[in-house]
Write a protein that holds these residues in place. Structure first.
Motif, PDB file in Angstrom:
ATOM      1  N   ARG A   1      33.604  -6.431  40.837  1.00 18.26           N
ATOM      2  CA  ARG A   1      33.489  -4.979  40.651  1.00 18.26           C
ATOM      3  C   ARG A   1      34.805  -4.268  40.916  1.00 18.26           C
ATOM      4  NH1 ARG A   1      29.385  -6.186  44.037  1.00 18.26           N
ATOM      5  NH2 ARG A   1      30.331  -4.983  45.738  1.00 18.26           N
ATOM      6  N   GLU A   2      35.539  -4.729  41.907  1.00 21.22           N
ATOM      7  CA  GLU A   2      36.820  -4.132  42.279  1.00 21.22           C
ATOM      8  C   GLU A   2      37.779  -5.253  42.647  1.00 21.22           C
ATOM      9  OE1 GLU A   2      35.854   0.196  44.202  1.00 21.22           O
ATOM     10  OE2 GLU A   2      35.535  -1.558  45.478  1.00 21.22           O
ATOM     11  N   ALA A   3      39.070  -4.957  42.535  1.00 19.39           N
ATOM     12  CA  ALA A   3      40.070  -5.982  42.852  1.00 19.39           C
ATOM     13  C   ALA A   3      41.358  -5.315  43.314  1.00 19.39           C
ATOM     14  CB  ALA A   3      40.338  -6.868  41.643  1.00 19.39           C
ATOM     15  N   VAL A   4      41.996  -5.941  44.290  1.00 16.18           N
ATOM     16  CA  VAL A   4      43.314  -5.525  44.757  1.00 16.18           C
ATOM     17  C   VAL A   4      44.174  -6.770  44.867  1.00 16.18           C
ATOM     18  CG1 VAL A   4      44.646  -4.570  46.674  1.00 16.18           C
ATOM     19  CG2 VAL A   4      42.501  -3.485  45.996  1.00 16.18           C
ATOM     20  N   ALA A   5      45.279  -6.815  44.109  1.00 12.77           N
ATOM     21  CA  ALA A   5      46.194  -7.960  44.130  1.00 12.77           C
ATOM     22  C   ALA A   5      47.315  -7.691  45.129  1.00 12.77           C
ATOM     23  CB  ALA A   5      46.770  -8.209  42.746  1.00 12.77           C
ATOM     24  N   ILE A   6      47.586  -8.674  45.954  1.00 14.48           N
ATOM     25  CA  ILE A   6      48.568  -8.536  47.029  1.00 14.48           C
ATOM     26  C   ILE A   6      49.498  -9.742  47.016  1.00 14.48           C
ATOM     27  CG2 ILE A   6      48.878  -8.427  49.547  1.00 14.48           C
ATOM     28  CD1 ILE A   6      46.103  -7.077  49.657  1.00 14.48           C
TER      29      ILE A   6
ATOM     30  N   VAL B   1      44.056 -12.142  45.735  1.00 15.09           N
ATOM     31  CA  VAL B   1      43.289 -11.004  45.229  1.00 15.09           C
ATOM     32  C   VAL B   1      42.057 -10.792  46.099  1.00 15.09           C
ATOM     33  CG1 VAL B   1      42.102 -10.008  43.249  1.00 15.09           C
ATOM     34  CG2 VAL B   1      44.076 -11.480  42.887  1.00 15.09           C
ATOM     35  N   ALA B   2      41.951  -9.591  46.669  1.00 14.03           N
ATOM     36  CA  ALA B   2      40.737  -9.181  47.371  1.00 14.03           C
ATOM     37  C   ALA B   2      39.783  -8.614  46.329  1.00 14.03           C
ATOM     38  CB  ALA B   2      41.059  -8.139  48.426  1.00 14.03           C
ATOM     39  N   VAL B   3      38.550  -9.138  46.278  1.00 13.62           N
ATOM     40  CA  VAL B   3      37.603  -8.737  45.238  1.00 13.62           C
ATOM     41  C   VAL B   3      36.261  -8.372  45.859  1.00 13.62           C
ATOM     42  CG1 VAL B   3      38.553  -9.935  43.238  1.00 13.62           C
ATOM     43  CG2 VAL B   3      37.191 -11.205  44.860  1.00 13.62           C
ATOM     44  N   ALA B   4      35.603  -7.404  45.232  1.00 12.79           N
ATOM     45  CA  ALA B   4      34.243  -7.039  45.603  1.00 12.79           C
ATOM     46  C   ALA B   4      33.303  -7.663  44.591  1.00 12.79           C
ATOM     47  CB  ALA B   4      34.076  -5.520  45.612  1.00 12.79           C
TER      48      ALA B   4
ATOM     49  N   ASP C   1      31.736  -7.760  50.105  1.00 10.01           N
ATOM     50  CA  ASP C   1      30.647  -6.979  49.523  1.00 10.01           C
ATOM     51  C   ASP C   1      31.185  -5.649  49.003  1.00 10.01           C
ATOM     52  OD1 ASP C   1      28.318  -8.114  52.057  1.00 10.01           O
ATOM     53  OD2 ASP C   1      28.741  -8.919  50.056  1.00 10.01           O
ATOM     54  N   GLU C   2      32.062  -4.994  49.797  1.00 10.24           N
ATOM     55  CA  GLU C   2      32.715  -3.756  49.411  1.00 10.24           C
ATOM     56  C   GLU C   2      34.154  -3.797  49.913  1.00 10.24           C
ATOM     57  OE1 GLU C   2      31.438  -1.458  47.535  1.00 10.24           O
ATOM     58  OE2 GLU C   2      29.350  -2.171  47.505  1.00 10.24           O
ATOM     59  N   LEU C   3      35.075  -3.210  49.168  1.00 12.72           N
ATOM     60  CA  LEU C   3      36.463  -3.129  49.617  1.00 12.72           C
ATOM     61  C   LEU C   3      36.685  -1.830  50.391  1.00 12.72           C
ATOM     62  CD1 LEU C   3      38.460  -4.396  46.483  1.00 12.72           C
ATOM     63  CD2 LEU C   3      37.647  -5.689  48.461  1.00 12.72           C
ATOM     64  N   PRO C   4      37.530  -1.865  51.417  1.00  9.16           N
ATOM     65  CA  PRO C   4      37.757  -0.662  52.224  1.00  9.16           C
ATOM     66  C   PRO C   4      38.480   0.435  51.455  1.00  9.16           C
ATOM     67  CG  PRO C   4      39.327  -2.374  52.817  1.00  9.16           C
ATOM     68  CD  PRO C   4      38.344  -3.012  51.879  1.00  9.16           C
ATOM     69  N   ARG C   5      38.205   1.683  51.843  1.00 12.84           N
ATOM     70  CA  ARG C   5      38.847   2.843  51.229  1.00 12.84           C
ATOM     71  C   ARG C   5      39.504   3.691  52.300  1.00 12.84           C
ATOM     72  NH1 ARG C   5      35.343   1.294  47.501  1.00 12.84           N
ATOM     73  NH2 ARG C   5      35.556   2.026  45.356  1.00 12.84           N
ATOM     74  N   ASN C   6      40.524   4.448  51.891  1.00  8.32           N
ATOM     75  CA  ASN C   6      41.172   5.352  52.842  1.00  8.32           C
ATOM     76  C   ASN C   6      40.505   6.731  52.794  1.00  8.32           C
ATOM     77  OD1 ASN C   6      42.188   6.688  50.567  1.00  8.32           O
ATOM     78  ND2 ASN C   6      44.174   5.653  50.671  1.00  8.32           N
ATOM     79  N   ALA C   7      41.099   7.676  53.500  1.00 10.24           N
ATOM     80  CA  ALA C   7      40.487   9.010  53.614  1.00 10.24           C
ATOM     81  C   ALA C   7      40.400   9.731  52.285  1.00 10.24           C
ATOM     82  CB  ALA C   7      41.274   9.857  54.611  1.00 10.24           C
ATOM     83  N   ASN C   8      41.235   9.356  51.338  1.00  9.84           N
ATOM     84  CA  ASN C   8      41.216   9.989  50.026  1.00  9.84           C
ATOM     85  C   ASN C   8      40.268   9.304  49.048  1.00  9.84           C
ATOM     86  OD1 ASN C   8      43.170  11.908  50.736  1.00  9.84           O
ATOM     87  ND2 ASN C   8      44.818  10.441  50.341  1.00  9.84           N
TER      88      ASN C   8
ATOM     89  N   ALA D   1      45.154  -1.731  54.470  1.00  8.69           N
ATOM     90  CA  ALA D   1      44.147  -2.368  55.327  1.00  8.69           C
ATOM     91  C   ALA D   1      43.828  -3.781  54.848  1.00  8.69           C
ATOM     92  CB  ALA D   1      42.881  -1.522  55.355  1.00  8.69           C
ATOM     93  N   LEU D   2      43.757  -3.955  53.521  1.00  6.56           N
ATOM     94  CA  LEU D   2      43.487  -5.290  52.982  1.00  6.56           C
ATOM     95  C   LEU D   2      44.624  -6.247  53.291  1.00  6.56           C
ATOM     96  CD1 LEU D   2      41.895  -4.260  49.588  1.00  6.56           C
ATOM     97  CD2 LEU D   2      40.785  -5.610  51.368  1.00  6.56           C
ATOM     98  N   ARG D   3      45.870  -5.758  53.171  1.00  8.27           N
ATOM     99  CA  ARG D   3      47.007  -6.610  53.509  1.00  8.27           C
ATOM    100  C   ARG D   3      46.966  -7.023  54.983  1.00  8.27           C
ATOM    101  NH1 ARG D   3      51.940  -7.976  51.625  1.00  8.27           N
ATOM    102  NH2 ARG D   3      51.710  -6.683  49.760  1.00  8.27           N
ATOM    103  N   ARG D   4      46.673  -6.052  55.849  1.00  7.81           N
ATOM    104  CA  ARG D   4      46.596  -6.376  57.286  1.00  7.81           C
ATOM    105  C   ARG D   4      45.504  -7.405  57.556  1.00  7.81           C
ATOM    106  NH1 ARG D   4      47.335  -0.717  57.690  1.00  7.81           N
ATOM    107  NH2 ARG D   4      45.079  -0.418  58.023  1.00  7.81           N
ATOM    108  N   ALA D   5      44.365  -7.234  56.889  1.00 11.94           N
ATOM    109  CA  ALA D   5      43.256  -8.171  57.095  1.00 11.94           C
ATOM    110  C   ALA D   5      43.641  -9.579  56.633  1.00 11.94           C
ATOM    111  CB  ALA D   5      42.013  -7.689  56.340  1.00 11.94           C
ATOM    112  N   LEU D   6      44.345  -9.679  55.504  1.00 10.13           N
ATOM    113  CA  LEU D   6      44.757 -10.995  55.022  1.00 10.13           C
ATOM    114  C   LEU D   6      45.778 -11.633  55.963  1.00 10.13           C
ATOM    115  CD1 LEU D   6      45.091 -10.279  51.192  1.00 10.13           C
ATOM    116  CD2 LEU D   6      43.447 -11.832  52.289  1.00 10.13           C
ATOM    117  N   LEU D   7      46.699 -10.825  56.503  1.00  5.98           N
ATOM    118  CA  LEU D   7      47.667 -11.364  57.449  1.00  5.98           C
ATOM    119  C   LEU D   7      46.970 -11.855  58.714  1.00  5.98           C
ATOM    120  CD1 LEU D   7      50.528  -8.719  57.069  1.00  5.98           C
ATOM    121  CD2 LEU D   7      50.601 -11.120  56.376  1.00  5.98           C
ATOM    122  N   ASP D   8      45.973 -11.089  59.178  1.00  6.79           N
ATOM    123  CA  ASP D   8      45.218 -11.512  60.362  1.00  6.79           C
ATOM    124  C   ASP D   8      44.454 -12.810  60.087  1.00  6.79           C
ATOM    125  OD1 ASP D   8      44.323  -8.140  61.435  1.00  6.79           O
ATOM    126  OD2 ASP D   8      46.032  -9.413  61.965  1.00  6.79           O
TER     127      ASP D   8
END
Length: 496
Positions: free
Chosen positions: A419-424, A437-440, A470-477, A484-491
């Motif tokens: 449903r969603e994807a972020v490539a890092i 790639v973080a994917v929902a 299940d869902e990807l994180p979103r910021n205040a906007n 946040a996804l990059r930090r989670a992958l590094l952790d």
């Protein structure tokens, strides 16, 4: 060679002695006289095809004779050459054809067979066999006339076309030939794609020095070793992943002996690679270089300094005017990080059909009405050497290839598996970076997703890992929170 500061049309770069070798192919070697004749006849054929002056003609080829001739023949015919990376597949080729408005695509029958309905616009002529026409004399075009469009990925969106004039290409050729100290007896093994400014310059700078180019498409490091021995290559240009591969290969003395210089760009050399290359090729000069397509090349490090300063990117190349500036446009002090800004005749003409993006990147700088603001942070040390700090954008660089995260994300989402994807881009010792790639969605869809992308994307754009949510994180906007996804992958990797 003597540094000639006069800009000429790019096909005047053929400056070797008439009977000296210019192009070394498996089927035989062409002299400068033969190359000039072949370029003239190919330009004549192109000119007879009914194209309008300034029309774009694209080539999607491995390192064939035609691929080496087109960068000079098209501008001689008053056309604009658009080289397409041979590693790209149909979706990327279709975008470049549509975006450039190419009047012709020159390719091979097997490649043409991979294209689907709609990939080649109705206005684009598909050609799989070149002809010869009446000889055209060397170009008399204004050196500021557009000669080529090289497509490079941006931090968002699909690849963008960087517009290069005859003068941009000419100055780049003369600059590199000069600071590398190239001579008429040099033989350059061209392993990089001609669609890459670094790769295309292997042709131009060698021919400006009167040397010979040996194009090579290779599958294994052993192919490179054998080609060096076969051609007596004096120069190899590469990116860090290639050096890693070559250091793992067995090198007989007859392959090491002719090498005079190694040049690196497209990513930083690690201290380990510097040590390895210096040990394997003790008689070769090692040139670390830095640049971006919008300004061709920025810096090089004198080989005499690389052992003591392996972290430096050096000083400006000939014709490059460099500044390190604060956000307010004032010069940064020695030791103070700032944005690297390029000015002078190597600066490109902008982005093809993208005035908004051109205005953002190509802006005035102190003393210059027009400069390229790189988005890269550097610092100048008290020794006068520049050192790279980091990139401000989100580009991913894999094996020297600049990749747009958005382009990968669009490919991941196009099949409906997620449903969603972020490539890092994550640090990778062998490739510089690797795509995660973080994917929902449902992780059970991963095998089908991998199989589809293997068909649709070139190897260097393939994600190495998928992180399912299940869902990807979103910021205040409400936007996807990449940080946040990059930090989670590094952790998760334990690298933070």
């Amino acid at each position: 060679m003597t540094l000639d500061p006069t800009a000429y049309p790019i096909d005047h770069v053929l400056r070797g002695a008439a009977y000296a070798p210019a192009l070394i192919l498996r089927e035989g070697t062409l002299s400068y006289a033969e190359i000039e004749d072949a370029v003239a006849r190919l330009a004549g054929w192109l000119a007879a095809q009914g194209f309008a002056p300034g029309d774009r003609v694209a080539s999607w080829l491995p390192k064939t004779r035609a691929a080496a001739l087109m960068p000079l023949a098209a501008p001689r015919a008053g056309l604009v050459h658009v080289p397409v990376n041979p590693l790209l597949k149909r979706a990327q080729v279709a975008h470049i054809l549509a975006d450039s408005g190419a009047a012709m695509l020159l390719t091979q029958a097997p490649r043409a067979a991979t294209l689907e309905d709609g990939d080649v616009p109705a206005s684009t002529r598909l050609v799989v066999e070149l002809g010869e026409g009446d000889r055209l004399p060397p170009s008399a075009a204004d050196p500021d006339t557009l000669a080529a469009i090289l497509y490079t990925s941006g931090s968002t969106g699909r690849p963008k076309g960087v517009m290069l004039s005859h003068a941009n290409l000419w100055y780049g050729a003369v600059s590199v030939a000069s600071y590398l100290g190239m001579a008429s007896d040099d033989r350059v093994l061209a392993v990089l794609p001609f669609s890459f400014d670094y790769g295309q310059n292997q042709l131009f700078s060698t021919w400006a020095a009167g040397g010979a180019v040996a194009p090579l498409d290779y599958l294994t490091p052993r192919d490179v070793v054998k080609a060096v021995a076969r051609t007596a290559a004096t120069t190899i240009a590469g990116v860090p992943p290639l050096w890693t591969q070559l250091l793992s290969a067995t090198w007989p003395e007859e392959a090491i002996a002719p090498i005079r210089r190694l040049t690196n760009s497209g990513g930083a050399l690690t201290e380990r690679l510097v040590r390895g290359l210096r040990e394997r090729f003790p008689a070769a000069d090692l040139y670390a270089m830095y640049g971006l397509t919008e300004a061709f090349r920025s810096t090089y490090l004198d080989p005499a300094l690389i052992d003591a300063h392996p972290d430096a990117i050096g000083r400006a190349i000939p014709f490059a005017e460099l500044m390190v500036l604060r956000p307010d446009g004032s010069p940064a002090a020695t030791g103070e990080p700032g944005e690297l800004v390029h000015a002078g005749p190597l600066v490109a003409q902008g982005y093809w059909r993208d005035a908004e993006r051109t205005a953002r990147r190509f802006r005035p700088a102190p003393g210059w009405p027009r400069a390229v603001w790189s988005g890269d942070t550097v610092v100048e040390g008290s020794d006068g050497l520049l050192r790279f700090i980091g990139r401000d954008d989100e580009m991913i660089k894999v094996a020297g290839n600049r990749i747009s995260p958005q382009e990968v994300e669009e490919a991941v989402l196009s099949g409906g598996e997620a449903r969603e994807a972020v490539a890092i881009g994550m640090a990778d010792e062998a490739q510089g970076q690797a795509i995660v790639v973080a994917v929902a969605g449902d992780a059970a869809a991963e095998p089908g997703l991998r199989a589809r992308l293997k068909r649709d994307l070139p190897n260097f754009m393939q994600p190495v890992r998928y992180d399912w949510h299940d869902e990807l994180p979103r910021n205040a906007n409400g936007k996807l929170d990449r940080a946040a996804l990059r930090r989670a992958l590094l952790d998760k990797d334990g690298t933070r």
